[in-house]
Design a protein around this motif. Structure first.
Motif, PDB file in Angstrom:
ATOM      1  N   MET A   1      13.690  77.998  -6.061  1.00  0.00           N
ATOM      2  CA  MET A   1      12.719  77.671  -5.034  1.00  0.00           C
ATOM      3  C   MET A   1      11.345  78.166  -5.472  1.00  0.00           C
ATOM      4  N   THR A   2      10.382  77.303  -5.379  1.00  0.00           N
ATOM      5  CA  THR A   2       9.023  77.658  -5.740  1.00  0.00           C
ATOM      6  C   THR A   2       8.312  78.248  -4.535  1.00  0.00           C
ATOM      7  N   VAL A   3       7.630  79.372  -4.780  1.00  0.00           N
ATOM      8  CA  VAL A   3       6.852  80.033  -3.741  1.00  0.00           C
ATOM      9  C   VAL A   3       5.413  80.113  -4.217  1.00  0.00           C
ATOM     10  N   HIS A   4       4.491  79.781  -3.331  1.00  0.00           N
ATOM     11  CA  HIS A   4       3.072  79.841  -3.640  1.00  0.00           C
ATOM     12  C   HIS A   4       2.433  80.948  -2.816  1.00  0.00           C
ATOM     13  N   ILE A   5       1.593  81.750  -3.470  1.00  0.00           N
ATOM     14  CA  ILE A   5       0.829  82.780  -2.775  1.00  0.00           C
ATOM     15  C   ILE A   5      -0.640  82.442  -2.953  1.00  0.00           C
ATOM     16  N   SER A   6      -1.349  82.389  -1.842  1.00  0.00           N
ATOM     17  CA  SER A   6      -2.768  82.061  -1.925  1.00  0.00           C
ATOM     18  C   SER A   6      -3.536  82.779  -0.830  1.00  0.00           C
ATOM     19  N   LYS A   7      -4.857  82.858  -1.043  1.00  0.00           N
ATOM     20  CA  LYS A   7      -5.725  83.373   0.009  1.00  0.00           C
ATOM     21  C   LYS A   7      -5.634  82.420   1.189  1.00  0.00           C
ATOM     22  N   THR A   8      -5.780  82.996   2.379  1.00  0.00           N
ATOM     23  CA  THR A   8      -5.714  82.161   3.568  1.00  0.00           C
ATOM     24  C   THR A   8      -6.696  82.651   4.624  1.00  0.00           C
ATOM     25  N   THR A   9      -7.139  81.734   5.434  1.00  0.00           N
ATOM     26  CA  THR A   9      -7.914  82.089   6.627  1.00  0.00           C
ATOM     27  C   THR A   9      -7.052  81.947   7.875  1.00  0.00           C
ATOM     28  N   ASP A  10      -5.790  81.582   7.681  1.00  0.00           N
ATOM     29  CA  ASP A  10      -4.852  81.414   8.798  1.00  0.00           C
ATOM     30  C   ASP A  10      -4.269  82.779   9.179  1.00  0.00           C
ATOM     31  N   ILE A  11      -5.099  83.575   9.828  1.00  0.00           N
ATOM     32  CA  ILE A  11      -4.668  84.924  10.212  1.00  0.00           C
ATOM     33  C   ILE A  11      -3.520  84.858  11.208  1.00  0.00           C
ATOM     34  N   ASP A  12      -3.459  83.813  12.023  1.00  0.00           N
ATOM     35  CA  ASP A  12      -2.353  83.688  12.976  1.00  0.00           C
ATOM     36  C   ASP A  12      -1.009  83.601  12.258  1.00  0.00           C
ATOM     37  N   ALA A  13      -0.952  82.894  11.135  1.00  0.00           N
ATOM     38  CA  ALA A  13       0.296  82.804  10.369  1.00  0.00           C
ATOM     39  C   ALA A  13       0.677  84.180   9.823  1.00  0.00           C
ATOM     40  N   CYS A  14      -0.312  84.917   9.349  1.00  0.00           N
ATOM     41  CA  CYS A  14      -0.061  86.262   8.840  1.00  0.00           C
ATOM     42  C   CYS A  14       0.409  87.177   9.968  1.00  0.00           C
ATOM     43  N   HIS A  43      -6.878  87.888   3.280  1.00  0.00           N
ATOM     44  CA  HIS A  43      -5.452  87.740   3.580  1.00  0.00           C
ATOM     45  C   HIS A  43      -4.791  86.821   2.561  1.00  0.00           C
ATOM     46  N   PHE A  44      -3.546  87.161   2.245  1.00  0.00           N
ATOM     47  CA  PHE A  44      -2.733  86.347   1.349  1.00  0.00           C
ATOM     48  C   PHE A  44      -1.478  85.918   2.089  1.00  0.00           C
ATOM     49  N   LEU A  45      -1.067  84.683   1.855  1.00  0.00           N
ATOM     50  CA  LEU A  45       0.094  84.128   2.523  1.00  0.00           C
ATOM     51  C   LEU A  45       1.007  83.503   1.470  1.00  0.00           C
ATOM     52  N   ALA A  46       2.274  83.880   1.530  1.00  0.00           N
ATOM     53  CA  ALA A  46       3.286  83.291   0.643  1.00  0.00           C
ATOM     54  C   ALA A  46       4.031  82.223   1.428  1.00  0.00           C
ATOM     55  N   THR A  56       3.225  88.084   3.508  1.00  0.00           N
ATOM     56  CA  THR A  56       1.781  88.242   3.673  1.00  0.00           C
ATOM     57  C   THR A  56       1.353  89.631   3.229  1.00  0.00           C
ATOM     58  N   ALA A  57       0.073  89.750   2.966  1.00  0.00           N
ATOM     59  CA  ALA A  57      -0.562  91.036   2.648  1.00  0.00           C
ATOM     60  C   ALA A  57      -2.056  90.858   2.873  1.00  0.00           C
ATOM     61  N   ARG A  58      -2.758  91.969   2.971  1.00  0.00           N
ATOM     62  CA  ARG A  58      -4.211  91.899   3.115  1.00  0.00           C
ATOM     63  C   ARG A  58      -4.852  92.988   2.272  1.00  0.00           C
ATOM     64  N   VAL A  59      -6.117  92.769   1.918  1.00  0.00           N
ATOM     65  CA  VAL A  59      -6.903  93.783   1.218  1.00  0.00           C
ATOM     66  C   VAL A  59      -8.274  93.871   1.880  1.00  0.00           C
ATOM     67  N   TYR A  60      -8.813  95.071   1.868  1.00  0.00           N
ATOM     68  CA  TYR A  60     -10.187  95.280   2.319  1.00  0.00           C
ATOM     69  C   TYR A  60     -10.771  96.424   1.520  1.00  0.00           C
ATOM     70  N   GLU A  61     -12.082  96.554   1.585  1.00  0.00           N
ATOM     71  CA  GLU A  61     -12.784  97.534   0.760  1.00  0.00           C
ATOM     72  C   GLU A  61     -13.170  98.770   1.557  1.00  0.00           C
ATOM     73  N   ARG A  78      13.705  88.761   1.110  1.00  0.00           N
ATOM     74  CA  ARG A  78      13.673  90.090   0.503  1.00  0.00           C
ATOM     75  C   ARG A  78      14.626  90.136  -0.671  1.00  0.00           C
ATOM     76  N   GLY A  79      14.254  90.931  -1.668  1.00  0.00           N
ATOM     77  CA  GLY A  79      15.082  91.052  -2.862  1.00  0.00           C
ATOM     78  C   GLY A  79      14.876  89.930  -3.862  1.00  0.00           C
ATOM     79  N   THR A  80      13.866  89.109  -3.645  1.00  0.00           N
ATOM     80  CA  THR A  80      13.608  87.972  -4.540  1.00  0.00           C
ATOM     81  C   THR A  80      12.456  88.233  -5.507  1.00  0.00           C
ATOM     82  N   GLY A  81      11.805  89.399  -5.376  1.00  0.00           N
ATOM     83  CA  GLY A  81      10.630  89.679  -6.191  1.00  0.00           C
ATOM     84  C   GLY A  81       9.331  89.280  -5.515  1.00  0.00           C
ATOM     85  N   LEU A  82       9.414  88.748  -4.300  1.00  0.00           N
ATOM     86  CA  LEU A  82       8.217  88.298  -3.608  1.00  0.00           C
ATOM     87  C   LEU A  82       7.290  89.460  -3.264  1.00  0.00           C
TER      88      LEU A  82
END
Length: 141
Positions: A1-14, A43-46, A56-61, A78-82
Motif C-alpha cells: 500500500m502506498t502512503v503519501h505524506i505532505s504538508k496540509t492546510t486541512d487542520i480539521d483532518a489532522c 502540519h503534515f498529513l499521511a 499526522t504531525a506538526r512543527v513550529y519554531e 501502527r508498526g508499518t514504519g509510518l
C-alpha cells in the motif's frame, strides 16, 4: 500500500486523527489536546492511495529550535514504519529552515527508544502531559 505524506492546510483532518488517538484512545483531556499552536504550525498529513487519513504531525519554531509535536498514527497503520516516516518528514522540513539548528519533541516514555533510534536524546526529567509520562528529547539537524 502506498502512503503519501505532505504538508496540509486541512487542520480539521489532522485534529480528527489527534482526537481519535490522543483523546479517545489515550484519554488525554480535550482541553489539553487543543492549543493555540495549530495556527502557527506546519502540519503534515499521511494518506493512503484512496485518501484515508492515517497519520499526522506538526512543527513550529521556537527561536533556533524546531518543535515536533502531535505525532500520531491511526491504530490500523501502527508498526508499518509510518511514524518513522512522519518524523523524517518533519526533520527534512526543519532542515530547509537555515536558522533552525535543533529539533525538539516531547516523547511519551514508551516511545523513547523509537525516538532514540531516530537520533534524539533525552534531556531533563520526566513530566506529565495529558496525564501521560513524557521526557523532552532533542537532536541536532
Amino acid at each position: 500500500m502506498t502512503v503519501h505524506i505532505s504538508k496540509t492546510t486541512d487542520i480539521d483532518a489532522c485534529l480528527s486523527l489527534r482526537l481519535d488517538v490522543f483523546v479517545r484512545e489515550q484519554m488525554v483531556p480535550m482541553d489539553e489536546e487543543l492549543d493555540d499552536l495549530d495556527p502557527v504550525s506546519t502540519h503534515f498529513l499521511a494518506q493512503t492511495e484512496d485518501g484515508q487519513n492515517i497519520g499526522t504531525a506538526r512543527v513550529y519554531e521556537q527561536g533556533h529550535i524546531g518543535k515536533i509535536g502531535r505525532v500520531c498514527v491511526a491504530k490500523s497503520h501502527r508498526g508499518t514504519g509510518l511514524g518513522k516516516r512522519l518524523i523524517e518528514t518533519c526533520l527534512n522540513d526543519l532542515r530547509t529552515r537555515p536558522h533552525i539548528t535543533q529539533a525538539k519533541l516531547g516523547a511519551q516514555n514508551h516511545a523513547i527508544s523509537f525516538y532514540e533510534n531516530l537520533g534524539f536524546r533525552v534531556i531533563g526529567g520526566e513530566y506529565m502531559d495529558g496525564g501521560i509520562p513524557h521526557h523532552d528529547m532533542v537532536r541536532a539537524l
